[in-house]
Design a protein around this motif. Structure first.
Motif, mmCIF file in Angstrom:
data_model
loop_
_atom_site.group_PDB
_atom_site.id
_atom_site.type_symbol
_atom_site.label_atom_id
_atom_site.label_comp_id
_atom_site.label_asym_id
_atom_site.label_seq_id
_atom_site.Cartn_x
_atom_site.Cartn_y
_atom_site.Cartn_z
ATOM 1 N N UNK A 158 -2.674 19.470 -4.603
ATOM 2 C CA UNK A 158 -3.425 18.484 -3.251
ATOM 3 C C UNK A 158 -3.247 16.964 -3.347
ATOM 4 N N UNK A 159 -4.110 16.110 -4.421
ATOM 5 C CA UNK A 159 -4.167 14.946 -3.598
ATOM 6 C C UNK A 159 -2.721 13.769 -3.865
ATOM 7 N N UNK A 160 -1.753 14.281 -4.779
ATOM 8 C CA UNK A 160 -0.317 13.674 -4.063
ATOM 9 C C UNK A 160 0.340 14.267 -2.757
ATOM 10 N N UNK A 161 -0.329 15.298 -2.306
ATOM 11 C CA UNK A 161 -0.152 15.137 -1.026
ATOM 12 C C UNK A 161 -0.916 15.021 0.223
ATOM 13 N N UNK A 162 -2.166 14.474 0.244
ATOM 14 C CA UNK A 162 -3.240 13.264 0.462
ATOM 15 C C UNK A 162 -2.702 11.802 0.315
ATOM 16 N N UNK A 163 -2.165 11.646 -0.437
ATOM 17 C CA UNK A 163 -1.249 9.915 -1.315
ATOM 18 C C UNK A 163 -0.557 10.262 -0.484
ATOM 19 N N UNK A 164 0.696 11.232 -0.372
ATOM 20 C CA UNK A 164 2.340 10.708 0.139
ATOM 21 C C UNK A 164 1.740 10.828 1.698
ATOM 22 N N UNK A 165 0.824 11.327 2.110
ATOM 23 C CA UNK A 165 0.281 11.117 3.697
ATOM 24 C C UNK A 165 -0.290 9.569 3.862
ATOM 25 N N UNK A 166 -1.109 9.499 3.251
ATOM 26 C CA UNK A 166 -1.320 7.402 3.166
ATOM 27 C C UNK A 166 0.114 6.546 2.777
ATOM 28 N N UNK A 167 0.865 7.073 2.019
ATOM 29 C CA UNK A 167 1.696 6.487 2.625
ATOM 30 C C UNK A 167 2.997 6.567 3.512
ATOM 31 N N UNK A 168 2.951 7.617 3.846
ATOM 32 C CA UNK A 168 4.091 8.081 5.444
ATOM 33 C C UNK A 168 3.260 7.278 6.304
ATOM 34 N N UNK A 169 1.750 6.719 6.637
ATOM 35 C CA UNK A 169 1.130 6.463 7.575
ATOM 36 C C UNK A 169 1.573 4.364 7.490
ATOM 37 N N UNK A 170 1.348 4.290 5.887
ATOM 38 C CA UNK A 170 0.982 2.963 6.068
ATOM 39 C C UNK A 170 2.726 2.535 6.183
ATOM 40 N N UNK A 171 3.751 3.874 6.009
ATOM 41 C CA UNK A 171 5.448 3.258 6.595
ATOM 42 C C UNK A 171 5.152 2.660 8.231
ATOM 43 N N UNK A 172 4.052 3.943 8.879
ATOM 44 C CA UNK A 172 4.410 3.693 9.592
ATOM 45 C C UNK A 172 3.895 2.522 10.300
ATOM 46 N N UNK A 173 2.735 1.970 9.867
ATOM 47 C CA UNK A 173 2.180 1.048 10.262
ATOM 48 C C UNK A 173 3.471 -0.599 10.417
ATOM 49 N N UNK A 179 0.754 -1.387 -0.154
ATOM 50 C CA UNK A 179 -0.037 -0.022 -0.405
ATOM 51 C C UNK A 179 0.729 0.765 0.536
ATOM 52 N N UNK A 180 2.147 0.995 0.645
ATOM 53 C CA UNK A 180 2.978 1.903 0.899
ATOM 54 C C UNK A 180 3.867 2.333 -0.388
#
Length: 295
Positions: A166-181, A85-86
């Motif tokens: 802006x959508x790139x920013x949202x998807x980058x945030x989701x990628x970062x959260x997947x790294x955290x998980x 997912x990341x």
């Protein structure tokens, strides 16, 4: 005998980590400027081709040392879903980011993409079960006020590019959260490898749908090489920065990248933002820098 590396969060480690992040910011801004410069030399080259070469350079830089050392299996990590997912979120974010840069330039797009830190704070309670204080919520509102000031509702071309950023920013945030998980059981090289692994078929789908073409002149080929080198180098230094210094400090220094991107946009391409856009960029930067320290 070699000197040992400084321990994480030691004073020397923090200094080196922050220096690494400054270098990452410089390289990211140069990558963004190079992406836009390609559009100046070859206006017909699709942004997907540029992001493909960026991914290809990153993959080669990962694979060649692993092949030489016989450690290719280590790149696979534990294969947990969050790694895939990341890769998906990160690859889609990169493609949208490059598409935004060629439409609206490296400065404005960089600030909108930098909203990823704000999205992390916004989605943290939902994805990671974190709690946000009132101060955090106020900072989120302040940052998104800045985002709204960057949007140009009167120009559909700009609006499309701004929406992509802006959508790139949202998807980058989701990628970062997947790294955290994904936790610390997977090395940074593994996380980046999955990013490349997912990005290749994603680009194949893009090329099958929209077609692809090669650059027409040597300037564009040279700039494509710079995009790959700058992007891979930036990712390396950013990863090392997060290993050496506290995440809050590193992420705050990271807002130097859009500032530098804006500087290149003004000095190299004559793109001077409107006063409302400058105010919006300032709000995103100020509240983005403050967010990690408000928890």
């Amino acid at each position: 005998m070699k000197n040992p590396l400084p321990s994480p969060n030691s004073k020397s480690g923090i200094r080196r980590g922050l220096l690494d992040m400054v270098l990452a910011c410089l390289l990211f801004s140069l990558m963004n400027a190079s992406v836009y410069a390609i559009r100046v030399f070859d206006a017909t080259l699709p942004a997907g081709v540029i992001s493909f070469f960026r991914i290809l350079a990153n993959l080669l830089i990962l694979l060649l040392p692993a092949l030489i050392r016989g450690r290719t299996r280590a790149l696979l990590g534990d294969g947990r879903p969050s790694l895939w997912l990341r890769g998906l979120f990160g690859a889609a974010a990169l493609m949208l980011s490059f598409a935004a840069i060629v439409r609206i330039g490296p400065g404005e797009s960089a600030f909108l993409t930098a909203s990823s830190g704000v999205f992390v704070a916004l989605l943290g309670p939902l994805v990671l079960g974190q709690r946000n204080s009132l101060r955090v919520w106020l900072a989120i509102i302040g940052a998104f006020t800045g985002v709204s000031l960057l949007f140009d509702m009167h120009d559909s071309h700009n609006l499309l590019g701004q929406s992509m950023a802006l959508l790139s920013g949202l998807l980058s945030a989701l990628a970062f959260l997947m790294v955290a998980r994904a936790g610390r059981s997977n090395a940074p090289q593994t996380v980046i490898f999955y990013f490349c692994l997912v990005a290749l078929p994603l680009h194949a789908v893009y090329f099958a749908t929209f077609g692809a073409e090669l650059p027409r002149d040597y300037q564009s080929w040279g700039l494509l090489g710079l995009v790959g080198v700058f992007g891979s180098g930036a990712q390396h230094f950013m990863t090392r920065a997060y290993q050496r210094a506290p995440a809050a400090l590193v992420s705050s220094v990271g807002y130097l990248a859009p500032v530098l991107s804006l500087a290149w946009a003004v000095t190299l391409f004559g793109q001077i933002p409107a006063q409302s856009a400058l105010l919006g960029a300032a709000l995103i930067a100020v509240f983005g820098v403050l967010l990690p320290f408000l928890r």
